[in-house]
Design an enzyme around this catalytic site. Structure first.
Site, PDB file in Angstrom:
ATOM      1  N   LYS A 113     -30.202 -17.193 -39.408  1.00 49.58           N
ATOM      2  CA  LYS A 113     -31.355 -16.493 -39.989  1.00 49.58           C
ATOM      3  C   LYS A 113     -32.109 -17.393 -40.948  1.00 49.58           C
ATOM      4  CE  LYS A 113     -29.737 -11.710 -39.651  1.00 49.58           C
ATOM      5  NZ  LYS A 113     -29.385 -10.504 -40.390  1.00 49.58           N
ATOM      6  N   LYS A 200     -27.906 -13.272 -27.271  1.00 46.88           N
ATOM      7  CA  LYS A 200     -27.628 -11.892 -27.681  1.00 46.88           C
ATOM      8  C   LYS A 200     -28.934 -11.081 -27.769  1.00 46.88           C
ATOM      9  CE  LYS A 200     -27.126 -10.810 -31.923  1.00 46.88           C
ATOM     10  NZ  LYS A 200     -26.873 -10.571 -33.326  1.00 46.88           N
ATOM     11  N   LYS A 203     -32.838  -7.610 -32.630  1.00 45.95           N
ATOM     12  CA  LYS A 203     -34.052  -6.988 -33.170  1.00 45.95           C
ATOM     13  C   LYS A 203     -35.088  -8.028 -33.554  1.00 45.95           C
ATOM     14  CE  LYS A 203     -31.535  -3.346 -35.555  1.00 45.95           C
ATOM     15  NZ  LYS A 203     -30.813  -3.153 -36.789  1.00 45.95           N
TER      16      LYS A 203
HETATM   17  P1  TYM Z   1     -27.305  -4.747 -37.467  1.00 53.37           P
HETATM   18  O1  TYM Z   1     -28.256  -3.689 -37.796  1.00 53.37           O
HETATM   19  O2  TYM Z   1     -27.793  -6.116 -37.207  1.00 53.37           O
HETATM   20  O3  TYM Z   1     -26.438  -4.314 -36.210  1.00 53.37           O
HETATM   21  C1  TYM Z   1     -25.840  -3.040 -36.154  1.00 53.37           C
HETATM   22  C2  TYM Z   1     -24.650  -3.037 -35.206  1.00 53.37           C
HETATM   23  O4  TYM Z   1     -25.057  -3.379 -33.892  1.00 53.37           O
HETATM   24  C3  TYM Z   1     -24.240  -4.416 -33.380  1.00 53.37           C
HETATM   25  N1  TYM Z   1     -25.053  -5.246 -32.475  1.00 53.37           N
HETATM   26  C4  TYM Z   1     -24.733  -5.475 -31.199  1.00 53.37           C
HETATM   27  N2  TYM Z   1     -23.693  -5.083 -30.439  1.00 53.37           N
HETATM   28  C5  TYM Z   1     -23.678  -5.502 -29.149  1.00 53.37           C
HETATM   29  N3  TYM Z   1     -24.637  -6.282 -28.597  1.00 53.37           N
HETATM   30  C6  TYM Z   1     -25.704  -6.700 -29.323  1.00 53.37           C
HETATM   31  N4  TYM Z   1     -26.644  -7.451 -28.773  1.00 53.37           N
HETATM   32  C7  TYM Z   1     -25.777  -6.290 -30.695  1.00 53.37           C
HETATM   33  N5  TYM Z   1     -26.683  -6.521 -31.687  1.00 53.37           N
HETATM   34  C8  TYM Z   1     -26.224  -5.865 -32.781  1.00 53.37           C
HETATM   35  C9  TYM Z   1     -23.789  -5.190 -34.624  1.00 53.37           C
HETATM   36  O5  TYM Z   1     -22.616  -5.918 -34.358  1.00 53.37           O
HETATM   37  C10 TYM Z   1     -23.572  -4.069 -35.610  1.00 53.37           C
HETATM   38  O6  TYM Z   1     -22.282  -3.488 -35.425  1.00 53.37           O
HETATM   39  N6  TYM Z   1     -24.262  -6.456 -40.879  1.00 53.37           N
HETATM   40  C11 TYM Z   1     -24.345  -5.275 -40.056  1.00 53.37           C
HETATM   41  C12 TYM Z   1     -24.741  -4.062 -40.852  1.00 53.37           C
HETATM   42  C13 TYM Z   1     -23.742  -3.673 -41.883  1.00 53.37           C
HETATM   43  C14 TYM Z   1     -22.441  -3.147 -41.663  1.00 53.37           C
HETATM   44  C15 TYM Z   1     -21.911  -2.891 -42.969  1.00 53.37           C
HETATM   45  C16 TYM Z   1     -21.704  -2.893 -40.531  1.00 53.37           C
HETATM   46  C17 TYM Z   1     -23.938  -3.705 -43.244  1.00 53.37           C
HETATM   47  N7  TYM Z   1     -22.853  -3.235 -43.879  1.00 53.37           N
HETATM   48  C18 TYM Z   1     -20.629  -2.363 -43.122  1.00 53.37           C
HETATM   49  C19 TYM Z   1     -20.413  -2.380 -40.709  1.00 53.37           C
HETATM   50  C20 TYM Z   1     -19.891  -2.127 -41.968  1.00 53.37           C
HETATM   51  C21 TYM Z   1     -25.315  -5.542 -38.897  1.00 53.37           C
HETATM   52  O7  TYM Z   1     -25.181  -6.433 -38.166  1.00 53.37           O
HETATM   53  O8  TYM Z   1     -26.313  -4.725 -38.711  1.00 53.37           O
END
Ligand code: TYM
Length: 337
Positions: A113, A200, A203
Protein backbone atom coordinates in the site's frame (compact mmCIF):
# COMPACT_ATOMS: atom_id res chain seq x y z
CA UNK A 1 -21.59 -24.13 27.83
CA UNK A 2 -19.37 -21.11 27.22
CA UNK A 3 -19.08 -20.42 23.51
CA UNK A 4 -15.80 -19.53 21.89
CA UNK A 5 -15.57 -15.90 20.81
CA UNK A 6 -15.22 -14.75 17.19
CA UNK A 7 -14.29 -11.26 16.02
CA UNK A 8 -13.84 -9.89 12.52
CA UNK A 9 -14.38 -6.79 10.41
CA UNK A 10 -14.33 -5.22 6.96
CA UNK A 11 -13.26 -1.71 5.98
CA UNK A 12 -15.98 0.60 4.68
CA UNK A 13 -13.88 1.67 1.72
CA UNK A 14 -15.41 1.58 -1.75
CA UNK A 15 -17.71 -1.27 -2.56
CA UNK A 16 -17.60 -4.59 -0.75
CA UNK A 17 -16.78 -7.24 -3.34
CA UNK A 18 -17.28 -10.98 -3.69
CA UNK A 19 -13.76 -11.59 -2.31
CA UNK A 20 -14.77 -9.94 0.99
CA UNK A 21 -17.97 -11.96 0.99
CA UNK A 22 -16.59 -15.38 0.07
CA UNK A 23 -13.34 -14.98 2.00
CA UNK A 24 -14.75 -13.49 5.19
CA UNK A 25 -18.42 -12.49 5.68
CA UNK A 26 -19.80 -15.83 4.44
CA UNK A 27 -17.82 -17.64 7.15
CA UNK A 28 -19.04 -15.31 9.89
CA UNK A 29 -22.62 -16.24 8.97
CA UNK A 30 -21.90 -19.91 9.73
CA UNK A 31 -19.90 -19.18 12.87
CA UNK A 32 -22.60 -17.06 14.56
CA UNK A 33 -24.67 -20.22 15.16
CA UNK A 34 -22.02 -21.80 17.34
CA UNK A 35 -19.85 -18.91 18.54
CA UNK A 36 -20.18 -15.71 20.53
CA UNK A 37 -19.70 -13.48 17.49
CA UNK A 38 -18.68 -9.81 17.27
CA UNK A 39 -18.31 -8.13 13.89
CA UNK A 40 -17.41 -4.51 13.37
CA UNK A 41 -17.14 -2.03 10.53
CA UNK A 42 -13.52 -0.90 10.80
CA UNK A 43 -13.92 2.75 9.89
CA UNK A 44 -10.74 3.83 11.72
CA UNK A 45 -8.80 1.59 9.34
CA UNK A 46 -10.51 3.28 6.40
CA UNK A 47 -8.77 6.59 7.09
CA UNK A 48 -5.25 5.12 6.93
CA UNK A 49 -5.30 6.11 3.26
CA UNK A 50 -6.77 9.40 1.98
CA UNK A 51 -10.57 9.28 2.31
CA UNK A 52 -13.61 11.40 1.50
CA UNK A 53 -15.26 12.76 4.70
CA UNK A 54 -18.54 13.22 2.79
CA UNK A 55 -18.74 9.49 2.13
CA UNK A 56 -17.34 7.88 5.29
CA UNK A 57 -20.49 7.77 7.45
CA UNK A 58 -22.67 6.51 4.64
CA UNK A 59 -20.21 3.83 3.59
CA UNK A 60 -19.95 2.75 7.22
CA UNK A 61 -23.72 2.34 7.48
CA UNK A 62 -23.84 0.64 4.09
CA UNK A 63 -21.19 -1.88 5.17
CA UNK A 64 -23.19 -2.72 8.30
CA UNK A 65 -26.27 -3.19 6.08
CA UNK A 66 -24.28 -5.59 3.91
CA UNK A 67 -23.39 -7.68 6.99
CA UNK A 68 -27.09 -8.07 7.75
CA UNK A 69 -28.02 -8.60 4.11
CA UNK A 70 -25.45 -11.41 3.85
CA UNK A 71 -27.09 -13.19 6.78
CA UNK A 72 -25.59 -11.81 9.98
CA UNK A 73 -28.38 -12.04 12.53
CA UNK A 74 -28.38 -9.51 15.39
CA UNK A 75 -30.08 -12.11 17.61
CA UNK A 76 -26.99 -14.27 17.27
CA UNK A 77 -24.18 -11.72 17.02
CA UNK A 78 -23.14 -8.18 17.92
CA UNK A 79 -22.57 -5.72 15.07
CA UNK A 80 -20.88 -2.41 15.85
CA UNK A 81 -18.85 0.47 14.44
CA UNK A 82 -15.19 0.45 15.45
CA UNK A 83 -14.85 4.22 15.97
CA UNK A 84 -17.80 4.23 18.40
CA UNK A 85 -15.78 2.12 20.84
CA UNK A 86 -12.94 4.33 22.04
CA UNK A 87 -11.14 1.39 23.65
CA UNK A 88 -9.86 0.41 20.18
CA UNK A 89 -7.82 3.60 19.82
CA UNK A 90 -6.73 3.52 23.44
CA UNK A 91 -5.47 -0.06 23.38
CA UNK A 92 -3.86 0.65 20.01
CA UNK A 93 -1.78 3.40 21.61
CA UNK A 94 -0.69 1.14 24.46
CA UNK A 95 0.24 -1.63 22.02
CA UNK A 96 2.13 0.90 19.86
CA UNK A 97 4.41 1.57 22.77
CA UNK A 98 5.38 -2.06 23.26
CA UNK A 99 5.56 -3.20 19.63
CA UNK A 100 8.99 -3.03 17.95
CA UNK A 101 9.06 -0.81 14.89
CA UNK A 102 10.90 -3.44 12.87
CA UNK A 103 7.95 -5.86 13.26
CA UNK A 104 5.80 -3.29 11.47
CA UNK A 105 8.22 -2.59 8.66
CA UNK A 106 8.05 -6.29 7.68
CA UNK A 107 4.30 -6.18 6.96
CA UNK A 108 3.68 -7.08 3.32
CA UNK A 109 0.41 -5.15 2.98
CA UNK A 110 2.06 -2.02 4.32
CA UNK A 111 4.82 -2.28 1.75
CA UNK A 112 2.32 -2.83 -1.08
CA UNK A 113 0.00 0.00 0.00
CA UNK A 114 2.89 2.36 0.78
CA UNK A 115 4.17 2.07 -2.80
CA UNK A 116 0.76 3.25 -4.06
CA UNK A 117 0.76 6.26 -1.66
CA UNK A 118 4.17 7.59 -2.70
CA UNK A 119 5.28 10.44 -0.43
CA UNK A 120 1.93 10.54 1.31
CA UNK A 121 2.28 7.43 3.49
CA UNK A 122 0.74 8.09 6.90
CA UNK A 123 1.89 6.73 10.24
CA UNK A 124 -1.62 5.29 10.43
CA UNK A 125 -0.91 3.05 7.44
CA UNK A 126 2.17 1.65 9.14
CA UNK A 127 0.20 1.27 12.36
CA UNK A 128 -2.81 -0.39 10.69
CA UNK A 129 -1.91 -3.91 11.94
CA UNK A 130 -1.51 -2.73 15.56
CA UNK A 131 -5.00 -1.21 15.48
CA UNK A 132 -6.19 -4.52 14.04
CA UNK A 133 -4.45 -6.35 16.92
CA UNK A 134 -6.27 -4.04 19.36
CA UNK A 135 -9.61 -4.87 17.66
CA UNK A 136 -9.00 -8.56 18.09
CA UNK A 137 -7.39 -8.63 21.54
CA UNK A 138 -9.98 -6.38 23.19
CA UNK A 139 -12.65 -9.06 22.72
CA UNK A 140 -10.60 -12.02 24.03
CA UNK A 141 -11.22 -13.54 20.61
CA UNK A 142 -10.56 -17.23 20.11
CA UNK A 143 -11.03 -17.20 16.35
CA UNK A 144 -10.61 -14.54 13.68
CA UNK A 145 -12.17 -15.50 10.35
CA UNK A 146 -10.38 -13.67 7.53
CA UNK A 147 -9.07 -14.14 3.99
CA UNK A 148 -5.54 -15.33 3.35
CA UNK A 149 -4.15 -11.81 2.90
CA UNK A 150 -4.64 -11.15 6.64
CA UNK A 151 -2.52 -14.08 7.84
CA UNK A 152 0.54 -11.95 8.62
CA UNK A 153 -1.56 -9.41 10.54
CA UNK A 154 -3.01 -12.22 12.64
CA UNK A 155 0.49 -13.50 13.43
CA UNK A 156 1.41 -10.02 14.59
CA UNK A 157 -1.63 -9.87 16.89
CA UNK A 158 -0.62 -13.23 18.37
CA UNK A 159 2.98 -12.11 18.89
CA UNK A 160 1.93 -8.85 20.52
CA UNK A 161 -0.41 -10.68 22.93
CA UNK A 162 1.98 -13.51 23.79
CA UNK A 163 5.42 -11.91 23.67
CA UNK A 164 4.82 -8.26 24.40
CA UNK A 165 1.93 -8.26 26.87
CA UNK A 166 1.63 -11.67 28.51
CA UNK A 167 5.35 -12.50 28.65
CA UNK A 168 6.32 -9.07 29.99
CA UNK A 169 3.42 -8.03 32.20
CA UNK A 170 1.38 -11.09 33.25
CA UNK A 171 1.78 -13.02 36.46
CA UNK A 172 2.82 -16.64 35.89
CA UNK A 173 -0.07 -18.75 34.52
CA UNK A 174 -2.42 -15.73 34.44
CA UNK A 175 -2.28 -14.38 30.88
CA UNK A 176 -3.73 -10.92 30.41
CA UNK A 177 -4.72 -11.32 26.78
CA UNK A 178 -6.00 -14.34 24.92
CA UNK A 179 -3.81 -15.40 22.00
CA UNK A 180 -6.21 -15.67 19.02
CA UNK A 181 -6.20 -18.16 16.15
CA UNK A 182 -6.79 -17.15 12.53
CA UNK A 183 -9.57 -18.99 10.74
CA UNK A 184 -8.73 -19.06 7.06
CA UNK A 185 -10.89 -21.52 5.19
CA UNK A 186 -9.26 -23.01 2.12
CA UNK A 187 -12.34 -22.50 0.04
CA UNK A 188 -12.69 -18.82 -0.96
CA UNK A 189 -9.78 -17.49 1.12
CA UNK A 190 -8.19 -15.96 -1.96
CA UNK A 191 -10.55 -14.84 -4.71
CA UNK A 192 -8.58 -13.56 -7.65
CA UNK A 193 -9.14 -10.62 -10.01
CA UNK A 194 -11.41 -11.16 -13.03
CA UNK A 195 -8.89 -9.44 -15.25
CA UNK A 196 -5.78 -11.25 -13.98
CA UNK A 197 -6.08 -14.65 -12.32
CA UNK A 198 -2.69 -14.26 -10.63
CA UNK A 199 -3.71 -11.10 -8.72
CA UNK A 200 -5.98 -10.90 -5.65
CA UNK A 201 -9.39 -9.29 -6.19
CA UNK A 202 -9.07 -5.95 -4.44
CA UNK A 203 -11.09 -2.83 -3.63
CA UNK A 204 -8.15 -0.65 -4.57
CA UNK A 205 -7.63 -2.03 -8.09
CA UNK A 206 -8.05 0.88 -10.54
CA UNK A 207 -9.86 -1.38 -12.96
CA UNK A 208 -13.53 -1.74 -11.92
CA UNK A 209 -13.86 -4.77 -14.18
CA UNK A 210 -11.42 -6.68 -11.97
CA UNK A 211 -14.05 -7.20 -9.26
CA UNK A 212 -17.75 -7.88 -8.80
CA UNK A 213 -19.24 -5.79 -6.03
CA UNK A 214 -22.07 -7.21 -3.97
CA UNK A 215 -24.28 -4.32 -5.09
CA UNK A 216 -23.53 -4.50 -8.84
CA UNK A 217 -26.66 -4.61 -11.01
CA UNK A 218 -27.35 -7.71 -13.15
CA UNK A 219 -26.35 -5.71 -16.26
CA UNK A 220 -23.06 -4.68 -14.76
CA UNK A 221 -22.32 -8.22 -13.56
CA UNK A 222 -23.03 -9.52 -17.07
CA UNK A 223 -20.74 -6.91 -18.60
CA UNK A 224 -17.89 -7.58 -16.18
CA UNK A 225 -18.07 -11.34 -16.67
CA UNK A 226 -18.14 -10.88 -20.47
CA UNK A 227 -14.91 -8.90 -20.15
CA UNK A 228 -13.27 -11.35 -17.71
CA UNK A 229 -9.94 -12.71 -18.90
CA UNK A 230 -10.01 -16.14 -20.54
CA UNK A 231 -7.56 -18.37 -22.37
CA UNK A 232 -7.73 -20.22 -25.67
CA UNK A 233 -8.30 -23.72 -24.25
CA UNK A 234 -11.61 -25.57 -24.57
CA UNK A 235 -12.93 -26.97 -21.31
CA UNK A 236 -12.32 -25.43 -17.88
CA UNK A 237 -10.28 -27.09 -15.15
CA UNK A 238 -9.14 -26.55 -11.57
CA UNK A 239 -5.53 -26.29 -10.42
CA UNK A 240 -3.74 -26.00 -13.75
CA UNK A 241 -0.98 -23.49 -12.90
CA UNK A 242 -0.91 -22.10 -16.42
CA UNK A 243 -4.71 -21.47 -16.32
CA UNK A 244 -5.23 -19.29 -13.21
CA UNK A 245 -8.39 -17.66 -14.63
CA UNK A 246 -10.10 -21.01 -15.19
CA UNK A 247 -9.23 -22.09 -11.65
CA UNK A 248 -10.51 -18.85 -10.14
CA UNK A 249 -13.84 -18.74 -11.98
CA UNK A 250 -14.54 -22.44 -11.36
CA UNK A 251 -13.75 -21.95 -7.69
CA UNK A 252 -16.14 -18.99 -7.42
CA UNK A 253 -18.78 -20.83 -9.45
CA UNK A 254 -18.57 -23.85 -7.16
CA UNK A 255 -19.01 -21.76 -3.99
CA UNK A 256 -21.87 -19.55 -5.20
CA UNK A 257 -23.81 -22.38 -6.82
CA UNK A 258 -23.31 -24.65 -3.79
CA UNK A 259 -22.03 -27.43 -6.07
CA UNK A 260 -19.14 -29.71 -5.11
CA UNK A 261 -15.88 -28.88 -6.91
CA UNK A 262 -15.82 -32.47 -8.26
CA UNK A 263 -19.25 -31.97 -9.86
CA UNK A 264 -18.25 -28.56 -11.24
CA UNK A 265 -15.09 -30.07 -12.73
CA UNK A 266 -17.19 -32.67 -14.56
CA UNK A 267 -19.86 -30.14 -15.63
CA UNK A 268 -17.28 -27.76 -17.13
CA UNK A 269 -14.69 -30.22 -18.44
CA UNK A 270 -15.82 -30.08 -22.04
CA UNK A 271 -17.51 -26.70 -22.37
CA UNK A 272 -15.81 -23.61 -23.78
CA UNK A 273 -15.66 -20.17 -22.17
CA UNK A 274 -18.53 -19.02 -24.42
CA UNK A 275 -20.86 -21.52 -22.75
CA UNK A 276 -19.41 -21.20 -19.26
CA UNK A 277 -19.71 -17.44 -18.91
CA UNK A 278 -23.54 -17.29 -19.19
CA UNK A 279 -23.80 -20.13 -16.62
CA UNK A 280 -21.46 -18.27 -14.31
CA UNK A 281 -23.31 -14.98 -14.82
CA UNK A 282 -26.63 -16.54 -13.98
CA UNK A 283 -25.27 -18.20 -10.84
CA UNK A 284 -23.76 -14.88 -9.71
CA UNK A 285 -26.94 -12.86 -10.30
CA UNK A 286 -29.00 -15.52 -8.49
CA UNK A 287 -26.61 -15.56 -5.52
CA UNK A 288 -26.46 -11.78 -5.16
CA UNK A 289 -30.12 -10.96 -5.75
CA UNK A 290 -31.41 -11.84 -2.22
CA UNK A 291 -28.49 -9.93 -0.67
CA UNK A 292 -29.29 -6.87 -2.77
CA UNK A 293 -33.01 -7.02 -1.95
CA UNK A 294 -32.37 -7.22 1.78
CA UNK A 295 -29.74 -4.47 1.54
CA UNK A 296 -32.16 -2.14 -0.25
CA UNK A 297 -34.86 -2.74 2.36
CA UNK A 298 -32.43 -1.96 5.18
CA UNK A 299 -31.08 1.19 3.59
CA UNK A 300 -34.51 2.50 2.57
CA UNK A 301 -35.54 2.49 6.21
CA UNK A 302 -32.39 2.46 8.35
CA UNK A 303 -34.32 2.47 11.67
CA UNK A 304 -33.76 -1.28 12.21
CA UNK A 305 -30.12 -0.99 11.22
CA UNK A 306 -29.34 1.90 13.55
CA UNK A 307 -30.99 0.01 16.43
CA UNK A 308 -28.87 -3.05 15.70
CA UNK A 309 -25.77 -0.85 15.82
CA UNK A 310 -26.85 0.74 19.12
CA UNK A 311 -27.26 -2.69 20.72
CA UNK A 312 -23.98 -3.89 19.27
CA UNK A 313 -22.26 -0.83 20.67
CA UNK A 314 -23.50 -1.55 24.21
CA UNK A 315 -22.21 -5.14 24.14
CA UNK A 316 -18.90 -4.17 22.54
CA UNK A 317 -18.38 -1.40 25.08
CA UNK A 318 -18.88 -3.78 27.98
CA UNK A 319 -16.44 -6.47 26.79
CA UNK A 320 -13.79 -4.09 25.50
CA UNK A 321 -13.68 -1.91 28.63
CA UNK A 322 -13.08 -4.95 30.79
CA UNK A 323 -10.06 -6.02 28.73
CA UNK A 324 -8.71 -2.49 28.53
CA UNK A 325 -8.91 -2.21 32.31
CA UNK A 326 -6.98 -5.48 32.72
CA UNK A 327 -4.22 -4.25 30.42
CA UNK A 328 -4.00 -0.82 32.07
CA UNK A 329 -3.83 -2.39 35.52
CA UNK A 330 -1.08 -4.77 34.43
CA UNK A 331 0.91 -1.89 32.95
CA UNK A 332 0.65 0.04 36.19
CA UNK A 333 -1.58 2.98 35.27
CA UNK A 334 -3.02 5.17 38.05
CA UNK A 335 -6.41 3.76 39.01
CA UNK A 336 -8.04 6.85 40.49
CA UNK A 337 -10.05 6.82 43.68
P1 TYM B 1 -10.59 -5.56 4.20
O1 TYM B 1 -11.76 -4.69 4.24
O2 TYM B 1 -9.48 -5.24 3.28
O3 TYM B 1 -11.04 -7.05 3.89
C1 TYM B 1 -12.11 -7.64 4.60
C2 TYM B 1 -12.01 -9.16 4.57
O4 TYM B 1 -12.06 -9.64 3.24
C3 TYM B 1 -10.98 -10.52 2.99
N1 TYM B 1 -10.59 -10.39 1.57
C4 TYM B 1 -10.56 -11.42 0.72
N2 TYM B 1 -10.83 -12.73 0.87
C5 TYM B 1 -10.70 -13.52 -0.22
N3 TYM B 1 -10.32 -13.06 -1.44
C6 TYM B 1 -10.05 -11.75 -1.64
N4 TYM B 1 -9.69 -11.30 -2.84
C7 TYM B 1 -10.16 -10.86 -0.52
N5 TYM B 1 -9.97 -9.52 -0.36
C8 TYM B 1 -10.24 -9.24 0.93
C9 TYM B 1 -9.87 -10.04 3.94
O5 TYM B 1 -8.95 -11.07 4.18
C10 TYM B 1 -10.67 -9.67 5.16
O6 TYM B 1 -10.93 -10.83 5.95
N6 TYM B 1 -7.49 -5.68 7.97
C11 TYM B 1 -8.80 -6.21 7.68
C12 TYM B 1 -9.88 -5.49 8.44
C13 TYM B 1 -9.78 -5.65 9.92
C14 TYM B 1 -9.99 -6.84 10.67
C15 TYM B 1 -9.82 -6.46 12.04
C16 TYM B 1 -10.28 -8.14 10.32
C17 TYM B 1 -9.51 -4.65 10.82
N7 TYM B 1 -9.55 -5.13 12.07
C18 TYM B 1 -9.96 -7.40 13.06
C19 TYM B 1 -10.40 -9.07 11.36
C20 TYM B 1 -10.24 -8.71 12.69
C21 TYM B 1 -9.04 -6.16 6.16
O7 TYM B 1 -8.31 -6.66 5.40
O8 TYM B 1 -10.10 -5.56 5.71
Amino acid sequence: MIQKRVLSGVQPTGSIHIGNWLGAIRNWVDLQDTHDTFVCVVDLHAITVPHDPKKLANETLSTAAIYLACGMDPKKCSIFIQSEITAHSELCWILNCITPLNWMERMIQFKEKAIKQGDNVSIGLLDYPVLMAADILLYDSDLVPVGEDQKQHLELARDIAAQRINAKFAKKDHPILKVPQPLILKNGAKIMSLTDGTKKMSKSDQNENSRISLLDSPDLITKKIKKAKTDSEIGLEFNNPIRPEANNLLNIYSIISGKDPEDVAIECKNIGWGKFKPLFTEAMITALSPIQNKYNDLMNDPYELTNVLKEGKIKAEEVSQETLKKVKNALGFYKGS
